[in-house]
Design a protein around this motif. Structure first.
Motif, PDB file in Angstrom:
ATOM      1  N   ILE A 313       0.818  -1.186  -0.043  1.00 18.62           N
ATOM      2  CA  ILE A 313       0.042   0.045   0.197  1.00 18.62           C
ATOM      3  C   ILE A 313       0.777   1.268  -0.021  1.00 18.62           C
ATOM      4  O   ILE A 313       1.864   1.249   0.766  1.00 18.62           O
ATOM      5  CB  ILE A 313      -0.928  -0.065   1.297  1.00 18.62           C
ATOM      6  CG1 ILE A 313      -1.697  -1.277   1.461  1.00 18.62           C
ATOM      7  CG2 ILE A 313      -1.864   1.203   1.326  1.00 18.62           C
ATOM      8  CD1 ILE A 313      -2.420  -1.664   2.722  1.00 18.62           C
ATOM      9  N   PRO A 315       2.263   4.777   0.457  1.00 16.32           N
ATOM     10  CA  PRO A 315       2.298   5.938   1.740  1.00 16.32           C
ATOM     11  C   PRO A 315       0.981   6.780   1.665  1.00 16.32           C
ATOM     12  O   PRO A 315       0.215   6.963   2.764  1.00 16.32           O
ATOM     13  CB  PRO A 315       3.476   6.494   1.926  1.00 16.32           C
ATOM     14  CG  PRO A 315       4.422   5.731   1.105  1.00 16.32           C
ATOM     15  CD  PRO A 315       3.653   5.022  -0.104  1.00 16.32           C
ATOM     16  N   ASP A 317      -1.913   6.210   0.639  1.00 12.61           N
ATOM     17  CA  ASP A 317      -3.087   5.696   0.741  1.00 12.61           C
ATOM     18  C   ASP A 317      -3.270   4.801   2.470  1.00 12.61           C
ATOM     19  O   ASP A 317      -4.201   4.351   2.554  1.00 12.61           O
ATOM     20  CB  ASP A 317      -3.188   4.324  -0.092  1.00 12.61           C
ATOM     21  CG  ASP A 317      -3.398   4.742  -1.588  1.00 12.61           C
ATOM     22  OD1 ASP A 317      -4.095   5.927  -1.801  1.00 12.61           O
ATOM     23  OD2 ASP A 317      -2.820   4.090  -2.597  1.00 12.61           O
ATOM     24  N   GLN A 318      -2.088   5.102   3.052  1.00 11.87           N
ATOM     25  CA  GLN A 318      -2.084   4.093   4.085  1.00 11.87           C
ATOM     26  C   GLN A 318      -3.186   4.554   5.285  1.00 11.87           C
ATOM     27  O   GLN A 318      -3.401   3.656   6.239  1.00 11.87           O
ATOM     28  CB  GLN A 318      -0.694   3.966   4.700  1.00 11.87           C
ATOM     29  CG  GLN A 318       0.280   3.272   3.957  1.00 11.87           C
ATOM     30  CD  GLN A 318       1.716   3.112   4.374  1.00 11.87           C
ATOM     31  OE1 GLN A 318       1.961   3.545   5.301  1.00 11.87           O
ATOM     32  NE2 GLN A 318       2.555   2.177   3.450  1.00 11.87           N
ATOM     33  N   GLU A 319      -3.368   5.938   5.440  1.00 11.09           N
ATOM     34  CA  GLU A 319      -4.383   6.408   6.266  1.00 11.09           C
ATOM     35  C   GLU A 319      -5.984   6.123   5.662  1.00 11.09           C
ATOM     36  O   GLU A 319      -6.949   5.850   6.409  1.00 11.09           O
ATOM     37  CB  GLU A 319      -4.164   7.728   6.518  1.00 11.09           C
ATOM     38  CG  GLU A 319      -3.521   7.949   8.109  1.00 11.09           C
ATOM     39  CD  GLU A 319      -4.064   7.145   9.244  1.00 11.09           C
ATOM     40  OE1 GLU A 319      -5.232   7.281   9.470  1.00 11.09           O
ATOM     41  OE2 GLU A 319      -3.251   6.218   9.765  1.00 11.09           O
ATOM     42  N   THR A 328      -7.613   1.060  -2.736  1.00 12.79           N
ATOM     43  CA  THR A 328      -6.763   1.474  -3.491  1.00 12.79           C
ATOM     44  C   THR A 328      -6.868   1.004  -5.012  1.00 12.79           C
ATOM     45  O   THR A 328      -7.907  -0.027  -5.173  1.00 12.79           O
ATOM     46  CB  THR A 328      -5.285   1.025  -3.115  1.00 12.79           C
ATOM     47  OG1 THR A 328      -5.477  -0.369  -3.303  1.00 12.79           O
ATOM     48  CG2 THR A 328      -5.102   1.384  -1.687  1.00 12.79           C
ATOM     49  N   GLU A 356      -3.030  -0.610  13.036  1.00 13.65           N
ATOM     50  CA  GLU A 356      -1.890   0.261  12.268  1.00 13.65           C
ATOM     51  C   GLU A 356      -1.635  -0.568  11.223  1.00 13.65           C
ATOM     52  O   GLU A 356      -1.721  -1.924  11.203  1.00 13.65           O
ATOM     53  CB  GLU A 356      -1.065   0.652  13.031  1.00 13.65           C
ATOM     54  CG  GLU A 356      -1.188   1.738  13.963  1.00 13.65           C
ATOM     55  CD  GLU A 356      -0.315   1.792  15.337  1.00 13.65           C
ATOM     56  OE1 GLU A 356       0.055   2.822  15.938  1.00 13.65           O
ATOM     57  OE2 GLU A 356      -0.119   0.294  15.762  1.00 13.65           O
ATOM     58  N   VAL A 357      -1.036   0.096  10.190  1.00  9.22           N
ATOM     59  CA  VAL A 357      -0.377  -0.755   8.818  1.00  9.22           C
ATOM     60  C   VAL A 357       0.721  -0.207   8.693  1.00  9.22           C
ATOM     61  O   VAL A 357       1.356   1.090   8.887  1.00  9.22           O
ATOM     62  CB  VAL A 357      -1.104  -0.430   7.796  1.00  9.22           C
ATOM     63  CG1 VAL A 357      -1.355   1.064   7.253  1.00  9.22           C
ATOM     64  CG2 VAL A 357      -0.846  -1.263   6.306  1.00  9.22           C
ATOM     65  N   ARG A 358       1.683  -1.261   8.081  1.00  7.58           N
ATOM     66  CA  ARG A 358       3.275  -0.926   7.825  1.00  7.58           C
ATOM     67  C   ARG A 358       3.211  -1.530   6.411  1.00  7.58           C
ATOM     68  O   ARG A 358       2.861  -2.715   6.438  1.00  7.58           O
ATOM     69  CB  ARG A 358       4.332  -1.395   8.627  1.00  7.58           C
ATOM     70  CG  ARG A 358       4.440  -0.737   9.974  1.00  7.58           C
ATOM     71  CD  ARG A 358       5.492  -1.129  10.686  1.00  7.58           C
ATOM     72  NE  ARG A 358       5.501  -1.007  12.155  1.00  7.58           N
ATOM     73  CZ  ARG A 358       5.600  -2.033  13.058  1.00  7.58           C
ATOM     74  NH1 ARG A 358       6.011  -3.122  12.671  1.00  7.58           N
ATOM     75  NH2 ARG A 358       5.456  -1.711  14.156  1.00  7.58           N
ATOM     76  N   SER A 359       3.589  -0.772   5.452  1.00  7.54           N
ATOM     77  CA  SER A 359       3.724  -1.604   4.072  1.00  7.54           C
ATOM     78  C   SER A 359       4.597  -0.885   3.221  1.00  7.54           C
ATOM     79  O   SER A 359       4.979   0.123   3.306  1.00  7.54           O
ATOM     80  CB  SER A 359       2.344  -1.492   3.362  1.00  7.54           C
ATOM     81  OG  SER A 359       2.345  -1.946   2.012  1.00  7.54           O
ATOM     82  N   SER A 365       2.408  -6.056   3.229  1.00  8.59           N
ATOM     83  CA  SER A 365       1.899  -5.200   4.195  1.00  8.59           C
ATOM     84  C   SER A 365       1.887  -5.995   5.595  1.00  8.59           C
ATOM     85  O   SER A 365       1.562  -7.090   5.308  1.00  8.59           O
ATOM     86  CB  SER A 365       0.457  -4.762   3.839  1.00  8.59           C
ATOM     87  OG  SER A 365       0.228  -4.455   2.388  1.00  8.59           O
TER      88      SER A 365
END
Ligand code: ADP
Ligand code: MG
Length: 380
Positions: A313, A315, A317-319, A328, A356-359, A365
Motif C-alpha cells: 500500500i 504511503p 493510501d495508508q491512512e 486503492t 495500524e499498517v506498515r507497508s 503489508s
C-alpha cells in the motif's frame, strides 16, 4: 466532526493612529483578529488578501473618505459582501447616513464612541459571520453525505445483485431437476446447495458490515468485554480460513504463545482478525501469510499481526484505507466495498486499542492490532 470555529477578521480603517489604537483596544477578543489600515488604499489591499467578518470605516479621511471606500468595496466581487460600520461625527449624520445607505452601508457608530455600543455592534457582526461560516460548512458536509449515499446505494446494489442472481438461477435449476422424471442427482444437488450457502453467507456478511458501519457512526458498536484467550481466538480464525487459503494455494501460518489472556469482546476481535486475514488472502498475491500473536510487555499491550507479501500500500493510501469506502487502485479487480478496515479500526478503538499498517509497495503489508492488557492487580 465539526472543525474549530474560524477566526473572525475585523478591519479598522482610520487615518489617525490613536483612533485605531483606541478602537482596537475596545473590540479585541478571543477568536478575533484585528487588522488596521490608515488609508482606503491600504484597506482595499488588505481586503483582497483576507476574508473579513466586518470593516469599520472612519467616514472622514483625507484622499479617500469612508463612503468612497465603501463604494469601491461594493464594486468588487471579493469585498462586496463585507458588512460595513461607518464611524462618523455625531450631528452630521443625517447627510452622511443617506449617502452611506446608498453605498450599501450596514450600520453607524457615532463619535464620541460609546464603548458598550461599539462592543455589542461588533459582537453582532462577528456572530453573524460565524453563523454563516457554520452554515456553509454544514452545506458542504451535507452535499458530501448525499454523494456518499448515492455511491453507497449503487455499490450495495452491485454487490448484492450477482450473488442473488446466482442463487436464483440455482433454485430454478433445482426446480427443473425435481420436476424431471429422472431421479435427482443428489451429488449435484449437494454441490448446488453448498454454493448457495456460500453466496448467502457472503450476502449476510455484507449486510452485517453495513449494520456495523451504521452502528459505529452512531456510537452504538457494542463491545461486550470479558476475559478471553487471544491466542486461541487467532488460532480459531486461522483454522476457519485455512480451507480458503488452501484452495487458493496460500501458505498460512500462525505463531502464537500457548495462551494470552486479555479482556475484550472476543466475537469482535475475531471479526477484526478475520477481516485482516481475508484482506491478506485477497491482496496478498498468493504468497505466504503469517499471523503472529504476542506481548509487548513494556507497553502493557497484546498484539496480533497479519503480514502478507502482496502488492503493498502506497504511503499516500495508508491512512485513507481506514475510512469508509476507501480502496486503492490496486484493489479494483477484487470486489469489495471498502468497509472492512473502517469497522476493524472502530472495533480496535472501542477497546482502547489501535489498528495500524506498515507497508512497502510491491513487498507486502503488515496490519497490527494492539490491545491494552488488563491493569495488574494492585498489591494490597
Ligand atoms: N493486505 C493488504 N494489502 C494491500 N492492500 C490492502 C490490504 N488490506 C487492505 N488493503 C487496501 O485497503 C482497502 C480497504 O480494505 P477494506 O476496508 O478491507 O475493504 P475491501 O477489502 O472491501 O476493499 C482495500 O480495497 C485495499 O485497497
Ligand atoms: Mg476487506
Amino acid at each position: 466532526m465539526s472543525s474549530p470555529t474560524p477566526e473572525a477578521n475585523i478591519l479598522l480603517v482610520d487615518d489617525l493612529q490613536e483612533n485605531l489604537i483606541a478602537l482596537e483596544a475596545l473590540i479585541r477578543g478571543p477568536g478575533r483578529r484585528i487588522f488596521t489600515a490608515r488609508s482606503g488604499d491600504d484597506a482595499l489591499s488588505l481586503m483582497l488578501e483576507h476574508p473579513f467578518a466586518l470593516a469599520i470605516l472612519d467616514v472622514q479621511m483625507p484622499s479617500m473618505n469612508g463612503f468612497e471606500l465603501a463604494e469601491l468595496m461594493r464594486g468588487t466581487e471579493r469585498t462586496r459582501t463585507i458588512p460595513i460600520v461607518f464611524v462618523s461625527a455625531a450631528g452630521r449624520e443625517l447627510n452622511y447616513a443617506f449617502q452611506g445607505y446608498e453605498s450599501g452601508a450596514v450600520d453607524f457608530l457615532y463619535k464620541p464612541l460609546d464603548p458598550h455600543a461599539v462592543r455589542s455592534k461588533v459582537s453582532v457582526f462577528v456572530d453573524l459571520f460565524r453563523q454563516r461560516q457554520e452554515l456553509q460548512e454544514a452545506q458542504v458536509q451535507l452535499q458530501r453525505a448525499v454523494a456518499m449515499r448515492d455511491d453507497f446505494m449503487s455499490m450495495i446494489a452491485h454487490e448484492l445483485r450477482n450473488p442473488l442472481n446466482s442463487v436464483y438461477l440455482q433454485a430454478q435449476l433445482r426446480r427443473k431437476m425435481l420436476s424431471s422424471p429422472k431421479a435427482p442427482d443428489t451429488q449435484a444437488m449437494q454441490k448446488m446447495v453448498e454454493r448457495d450457502e456460500r453466496q448467502i453467507r457472503s450476502m449476510v456478511r455484507l449486510l452485517d458490515d453495513m449494520l456495523d458501519v451504521s452502528r459505529a457512526r452512531t456510537g452504538k458498536l457494542a463491545i461486550v468485554p470479558a476475559e478471553f484467550d487471544l491466542a486461541a481466538s487467532a488460532q480459531a480464525v486461522v483454522e476457519a480460513i485455512q480451507e480458503q487459503a488452501n484452495a487458493t494455494g496460500v501458505q498460512l501460518t500462525l505463531a502464537a504463545p500457548e495462551s494470552l489472556r486479555i479482556v475484550g469482546d472476543e466475537f469482535r476481535i475475531e471479526q477484526v482478525i478475520t477481516n485482516l486475514l481475508t484482506n491478506a488472502l485477497r491482496y496478498g498475491g498468493g504468497k505466504p501469510v503469517v499471523v503472529t500473536v504476542g506481548l509487548r510487555d513494556d507497553l502493557r499491550e497484546a498484539f496480533v499481526s497479519v503480514r502478507d507479501q502482496g502488492m503493498g500500500i502506497a504511503p499516500a493510501d495508508q491512512e485513507r484505507i481506514f475510512e469508509q469506502f476507501e480502496r486503492t487502485e490496486g484493489a479494483a479487480q477484487v470486489a469489495g466495498l471498502g468497509l472492512g478496515l473502517y469497522i476493524a479500526r472502530q472495533i480496535a478503538q472501542a477497546h482502547q486499542g489501535r489498528l495500524e499498517v506498515r507497508s512497502t509497495v510491491g513487498q507486502g503489508s503488515e496490519f497490527i492490532l494492539s490491545l491494552p492488557l488488563p491493569a495488574p492487580a494492585s498489591p494490597a
